[in-house]
Design an enzyme around this catalytic site. Structure first.
Site, PDB file in Angstrom:
ATOM      1  N   ASP B  11       0.886  -1.314  -0.087  1.00  0.00           N
ATOM      2  CA  ASP B  11      -0.198  -0.057   0.063  1.00  0.00           C
ATOM      3  C   ASP B  11       0.577   1.264   0.088  1.00  0.00           C
ATOM      4  O   ASP B  11       1.484   1.476   0.858  1.00  0.00           O
ATOM      5  CB  ASP B  11      -0.813   0.011   1.063  1.00  0.00           C
ATOM      6  CG  ASP B  11      -2.096   0.670   1.097  1.00  0.00           C
ATOM      7  OD1 ASP B  11      -2.407   1.249   0.044  1.00  0.00           O
ATOM      8  OD2 ASP B  11      -3.084   0.413   1.899  1.00  0.00           O
ATOM      9  N   ASP B  12       0.668   1.997  -1.281  1.00  0.00           N
ATOM     10  CA  ASP B  12       1.445   3.537  -1.224  1.00  0.00           C
ATOM     11  C   ASP B  12       3.042   3.191  -1.007  1.00  0.00           C
ATOM     12  O   ASP B  12       3.711   4.266  -0.648  1.00  0.00           O
ATOM     13  CB  ASP B  12       0.958   4.312   0.219  1.00  0.00           C
ATOM     14  CG  ASP B  12      -0.270   4.745  -0.016  1.00  0.00           C
ATOM     15  OD1 ASP B  12      -0.965   4.065  -0.716  1.00  0.00           O
ATOM     16  OD2 ASP B  12      -0.606   5.784   0.899  1.00  0.00           O
ATOM     17  N   CYS B  50      -6.368   4.194  -3.733  1.00  0.00           N
ATOM     18  CA  CYS B  50      -6.304   2.541  -3.213  1.00  0.00           C
ATOM     19  C   CYS B  50      -7.253   1.814  -4.137  1.00  0.00           C
ATOM     20  O   CYS B  50      -7.079   0.987  -4.842  1.00  0.00           O
ATOM     21  CB  CYS B  50      -6.546   2.284  -1.847  1.00  0.00           C
ATOM     22  SG  CYS B  50      -4.991   3.098  -0.970  1.00  0.00           S
ATOM     23  N   HIS B 104      -9.291  -3.131  -1.948  1.00  0.00           N
ATOM     24  CA  HIS B 104      -9.878  -2.092  -0.824  1.00  0.00           C
ATOM     25  C   HIS B 104     -11.090  -2.551  -0.212  1.00  0.00           C
ATOM     26  O   HIS B 104     -12.033  -2.972  -0.765  1.00  0.00           O
ATOM     27  CB  HIS B 104      -9.908  -0.745  -1.560  1.00  0.00           C
ATOM     28  CG  HIS B 104      -9.936   0.364  -0.624  1.00  0.00           C
ATOM     29  ND1 HIS B 104      -9.014   0.890   0.007  1.00  0.00           N
ATOM     30  CD2 HIS B 104     -11.014   0.904  -0.144  1.00  0.00           C
ATOM     31  CE1 HIS B 104      -9.376   1.727   0.739  1.00  0.00           C
ATOM     32  NE2 HIS B 104     -10.589   1.598   0.857  1.00  0.00           N
ATOM     33  N   ASP B 300       0.236  -0.365  -5.062  1.00  0.00           N
ATOM     34  CA  ASP B 300      -1.052   0.009  -5.666  1.00  0.00           C
ATOM     35  C   ASP B 300      -0.723   1.519  -6.236  1.00  0.00           C
ATOM     36  O   ASP B 300      -1.476   1.708  -7.168  1.00  0.00           O
ATOM     37  CB  ASP B 300      -2.451  -0.001  -4.725  1.00  0.00           C
ATOM     38  CG  ASP B 300      -2.104   0.650  -3.484  1.00  0.00           C
ATOM     39  OD1 ASP B 300      -0.760   1.320  -3.098  1.00  0.00           O
ATOM     40  OD2 ASP B 300      -3.105   1.030  -2.588  1.00  0.00           O
ATOM     41  N   HIS B 301       0.046   2.140  -5.902  1.00  0.00           N
ATOM     42  CA  HIS B 301       0.584   3.574  -6.490  1.00  0.00           C
ATOM     43  C   HIS B 301       1.624   3.974  -5.567  1.00  0.00           C
ATOM     44  O   HIS B 301       2.010   3.387  -4.464  1.00  0.00           O
ATOM     45  CB  HIS B 301      -0.594   4.292  -6.450  1.00  0.00           C
ATOM     46  CG  HIS B 301      -1.604   4.593  -5.150  1.00  0.00           C
ATOM     47  ND1 HIS B 301      -0.896   4.908  -4.111  1.00  0.00           N
ATOM     48  CD2 HIS B 301      -2.641   3.956  -4.997  1.00  0.00           C
ATOM     49  CE1 HIS B 301      -1.795   4.906  -3.206  1.00  0.00           C
ATOM     50  NE2 HIS B 301      -2.938   4.121  -3.555  1.00  0.00           N
TER      51      HIS B 301
END
Lengths: 94, 426
Positions: B11-12, B50, B104, B300-301
């Site tokens: 995540d992130d 997300c 998510h 996710d990014h």
């Protein structure tokens, strides 16, 4: 395999200026969509009108643009979109 | 064909990793995975938030096709009844399992992580997830706060553990079961950190002395940036320690000393994540599954660490959309492990000096929407067809193309006569 690889992404906004819901606008509040394409050489983005009722983007309704050249500006700190609007490069992209 | 899949999604996580050339961040276990993998240096998410990003790469469709731009709809009823990547593996005889944050949570995955469509068994969520946003960070006043910067003594937090530690334990438990049952599996493990709050075991701070922490190279809002492109990072403004700074809206800035604290904690959270990945891959090795399991590692990014005066994802900047992406394919990106030999021994980030070179790097621009067909091809399944221009009624297709064509096999590498320069530089 002869095509130049391109990555596309997008981000929605509720308004032209930063609002408290700019980061995570709900669908009904989305008024503008920023569509980006990037190659190894540049990132080109247009922020265009968006209708959340029919999910349509209007590419005639351009709110803003961004153009960054990777070679000279890897951090994407110098947006040359407005300076390049009439250049052959941008015309070619459009 | 016939290989298992271990799909790790973080995540992130921007590519702030040793294997992506970062000299500060200590990520020996992810670097070790990279040393056995094909590493994509220019991989991008389709939307830097997300739920839309995850639904996009898990269905192989862009946000304009999932019609998910926020958190509040489920694609199967809102856009189309699209197949997912794990669903496709499930329908092809795999046992599919979800641990932690893969979809998510919430309505965007039907409050059940798309079970049972996507998963063979109910997805696992760590019991301590519910404490993530509560007051568990000890402040200078000795009281507990809901802070952004949140190093913790794990022994003192509720239940004495953290979500990602629990996810690793559960994933290892499932690997053991799959090994015992000799069942072909697709195991997705979604780690929570380094998503905010930056809550991690406090010992990881030792890896990043504050005097070594620099500011972003461009910590100002660019003059030519159109206001619509800027994100005002409202979520970190809600944390107690950031609120106390009385930062003006929308442009800030955050005081420099606090910028350093955020960056220090992001890096520490990355090393904590690296430890979890290392323990998971070590277990894969212990069970001798690394010789027949494809490992995919991605996020996710990204997340802006002060670049352009931003502290969040929520934009189209590279720092928000670029992700790490690597594929370990036994026998293709790496030779098969020798009997008894190990591919992924655990490396302690506190003692290990990483000097591993990624196995194969390519600078080709790729997208996460390509994950679905790529994994299908690597596993020997039929590659889903490219979607037609409008695909709302098409259950199985992909808007991304398989990127296996960018892989360079071990055989080809050997054929290069030992000169790897082209291989590494693509």
């Amino acid at each position: 395999d002869q095509k130049e690889p391109i990555a596309f992404c997008q981000y929605p906004r509720p308004a032209d200026t930063p609002q408290w819901n700019s980061d995570k606008p709900r669908l009904k509040d989305i008024k503008i969509m920023g569509y980006s394409m990037r190659t190894v050489d540049y990132r080109y983005t247009v922020w265009v009108g968006f209708n959340p009722n029919n999910f349509k983007a209007n590419f005639q309704d351009i709110h803003a643009g961004e153009l960054y050249m990777v070679g000279t500006d890897p951090g994407q700190d110098h947006n040359i979109y407005n300076n390049s609007l009439h250049s052959n490069f941008v015309k070619k992209i459009l | 064909g016939g290989k298992n899949v271990l799909f790790i999604v973080v995540d992130d996580l921007r590519p702030t990793l040793g294997c992506y050339g970062d000299n500060l961040v200590k990520s020996p276990n992810i670097d070790q995975l990279a040393s056995q993998s094909v590493v994509f240096q220019n991989a991008y998410a389709q939307q830097a938030v997300c739920a839309p990003s995850r639904v996009s790469f898990l269905t192989g469709r862009r946000p304009d096709t999932t019609r998910l731009y926020d958190f509040y709809s489920y694609w199967r009823v809102h856009a189309g009844n699209y197949s997912t990547l794990p669903q496709y593996f499930k329908e092809n005889g795999y046992t599919t399992m979800s641990v932690g944050k893969v979809f998510h949570p919430g309505i965007s995955s039907n409050y059940n992580d798309d079970y049972p469509y996507s998963w063979s068994i109910p997805p696992f969520h760590p019991s301590t997830e519910k404490y993530e946003n509560t007051k568990t960070c000890k402040g200078k006043d000795g009281q507990l706060h809901a802070n952004l910067v949140c190093p913790v003594d794990v022994a003192e937090v509720p239940e004495g553990t953290l979500p990602d530690i629990q996810s690793t334990e559960e994933a290892i438990r499932l690997l053991n079961i799959m090994k015992r049952k000799k069942q072909k599996f697709f195991l997705a493990v979604g780690y929570h950190k380094p998503h905010i709050p930056l809550r991690y075991p406090q010992e990881f701070l030792k890896l990043y002395p504050l005097e070594n922490i620099t500011l972003a190279p461009d910590p100002w809002v660019p003059e030519e940036l159109p206001p619509v492109a800027y994100n005002p990072w409202t979520d970190i403004r809600e944390r107690e320690d950031v609120q106390a700074l009385n930062i003006s809206f929308p442009y800030g800035p955050i005081p420099e000393d606090f910028q350093r604290l955020i960056r220090q904690s992001y890096f520490a959270a990355v090393s904590y994540l690296d430890m979890q990945v290392g323990l998971l891959l070590n277990a894969l090795d212990d069970l001798k599954l690394s010789r027949n399991t494809i490992v995919v590692f991605t996020a996710d990014h990204g997340w802006s660490l002060g670049e352009h005066g931003e502290w969040a994802k929520y934009s189209n900047f590279d720092v928000a959309t670029q992700v790490p992406l690597m594929f370990y394919v036994p026998g293709k990106t790496s030779s098969f492990a020798n009997p008894g030999g190990r591919k992924f021994p655990y490396l302690d980030p506190f003692t290990h000096v990483s000097n591993l070179i990624p196995q194969g790097q390519t600078k080709k621009i790729v997208e996460l929407v390509s994950l679905f067909p790529t994994l299908a091809e690597l596993a020997g399944l039929l590659i889903p067809a490219l979607c037609p221009e409008t695909s709302f009624d098409v259950a199985l297709c992909s808007e991304g193309e398989s990127i296996v064509r960018y892989f360079v096999s071990m055989e080809e590498k050997v054929d290069c006569g030992g000169d790897d320069s082209d291989y590494y530089q693509d």
